[in-house]
Design an enzyme around this catalytic site. Structure first.
Site, PDB file in Angstrom:
ATOM      1  CB  SER A   1      36.429  38.781  41.437  1.00 38.50           C
ATOM      2  OG  SER A   1      36.242  39.063  40.073  1.00 38.50           O
TER       3      SER A   1
ATOM      4  CE  LYS B   1      39.439  41.390  39.367  1.00 37.41           C
ATOM      5  NZ  LYS B   1      38.419  40.372  39.093  1.00 37.41           N
TER       6      LYS B   1
ATOM      7  CB  SER C   1      35.748  43.262  41.019  1.00 37.13           C
ATOM      8  OG  SER C   1      36.228  41.933  41.062  1.00 37.13           O
TER       9      SER C   1
END
Length: 396
Positions: A155, A158, A219
């Site tokens: 993640s 992101k 997330s």
């Protein structure tokens, strides 16, 4: 993203009793309420010399040896600089101590000579496969471990996705209030997944701001994908593929040589396939180096500094759903350390990536730093150790 611990229990310092003799003792004095007082017999200035802890035992005391200042085990990578030799008398025995302080001068006192060894402290991270500490002001990596090895980053991906969202808004092509189409059945199923979910798409549209917060704080994978499609100009998997091209183009513009994106969220292709969002790439995951992630983070902080306000939110409600921030270095969390003033930035985990974390903070009197640890087992304790090392050695 629920995470491991570090910091073992302390050993008892200064444990043996002085032996009687004319020469200096080779045993550390016992410290107790009934102990005889310590008297300074002699102090000799020496040329400033580096020392570091010999083992987990020992402590630093104030000059009169009446108060413990710090346990050495809590400063595993600190170099102590000696400026004087101090001979203390305790009962009928004598012992040699060094007058020391750390590089920043925040901790000082005397330490028994047998608890330290000459030379600067070696510093290392046991678990992280790659790591970087970046000075945001100078844009220099001040500490690295395998910084240019591209690895799956989960993640942390992101950060690139959300940066491109901010860029589109800054270019006047959208606003926080712009509506993002979230009607795709695959994304709705993804949001309900016990493994990959976290923010349910209960409506067919959300604002950019709502999905941005869901992607950054919770997330949310489906929020990141929907935002990527919005940046690319549509709301179907074809626009997801277009957006991933934009991610790679931005990496090229920043001259990031160890970055390859195949996913807007950081999920692997085999995990995205059941939801209709695999792009059929030759690589299963986003592969990015720790150094490149540090650069992406720096661009975000410098260009859109309010990310630090949002990334420091520990939890909040969006559409009646709780967004939980998994950064355990924030105030009130398990690994919080006040002096580091951590206010971001992003956690990540998948099986191939392991635990990943980008941290940032600015200790008083120092530059802001960005730290990255990839494929770690103790990402918060190792990040905290890395931050303390950077600041204690005055590297930033």
């Amino acid at each position: 993203m629920k995470l491991n611990q570090f910091l073992r229990t302390a050993l008892v310092a200064c444990a043996a009793v002085f032996t009687i003799g004319v020469s200096l003792s080779t045993q550390a004095p016992t410290v107790s309420a009934s102990s005889a007082t310590y008297k300074t017999v002699a102090t000799t200035s020496i040329k400033k010399a580096p020392y570091h802890k010999k083992s987990s035992a020992g402590a630093i005391y104030n000059a009169s040896h009446t108060k413990k200042v710090a346990n050495l085990k809590t400063y595993p990578y600190t170099t102590w600089y000696a400026t004087a030799k101090v001979t203390l008398k305790h009962g009928s025995s004598k012992a040699l101590y060094y007058k020391v302080k750390n590089a920043s001068g925040s901790v000082s006192g005397i330490v028994w000579n047998k608890y330290v060894t000459p030379g600067k402290s070696p510093f290392g991270l046991k678990y992280a496969k790659s790591a970087v500490a970046l000075d945001v002001n100078t844009n220099n990596n001040v500490w690295t471990k395998n910084p240019n090895t591209a690895r799956p980053i989960a993640s942390l991906s992101k950060l690139m996705t959300l940066y491109l969202v901010r860029q589109k808004i800054a270019q006047g092509k959208g606003t926080w209030s712009s509506k993002v189409n979230t009607s795709n059945a695959g994304l709705k199923r993804l949001g309900k997944s016990n493994v990959f979910g976290g923010f349910k798409f209960n409506h067919n549209s959300y604002t950019v701001r709502q999905l941005y917060l869901a992607g950054l704080i919770e997330s949310s994978n489906n929020a990141a994908i929907a935002l990527g499609q919005w940046v690319a100009g549509g709301s179907t998997p074809a626009y997801n593929k277009k957006f991933i091209g934009m991610m790679n183009n931005q990496a090229s513009e920043w001259h990031l040589k160890h970055s390859s994106f195949v996913s807007a969220s950081g999920m692997e292709q085999n995990s995205l396939q059941p939801y209709g969002y695999s792009i059929g790439a030759s690589k299963n995951a986003n592969y990015v180096s720790a150094s490149d992630i540090a650069q992406i983070s720096r661009h975000f902080i410098v260009d859109y500094n309010d990310i630090l306000t949002d990334a420091s939110v520990k939890s909040m409600k969006v559409d009646g759903q709780t967004l939980h921030n998994y950064n355990n270095l924030l105030p009130g969390r398990k690994y919080y350390q006040k002096s580091l003033k951590v206010d971001g930035l992003k956690t990540g985990y998948t099986d191939p990536a392991g635990y990943c974390f980008v941290g940032t903070g600015r200790k008083s009197g120092h530059d802001r730093i960005v730290t990255v640890v990839l494929h770690d087992e103790n990402e918060f304790t190792e990040t905290r150790s890395l931050m303390n090392y950077v600041y204690n050695q005055n590297l930033a």
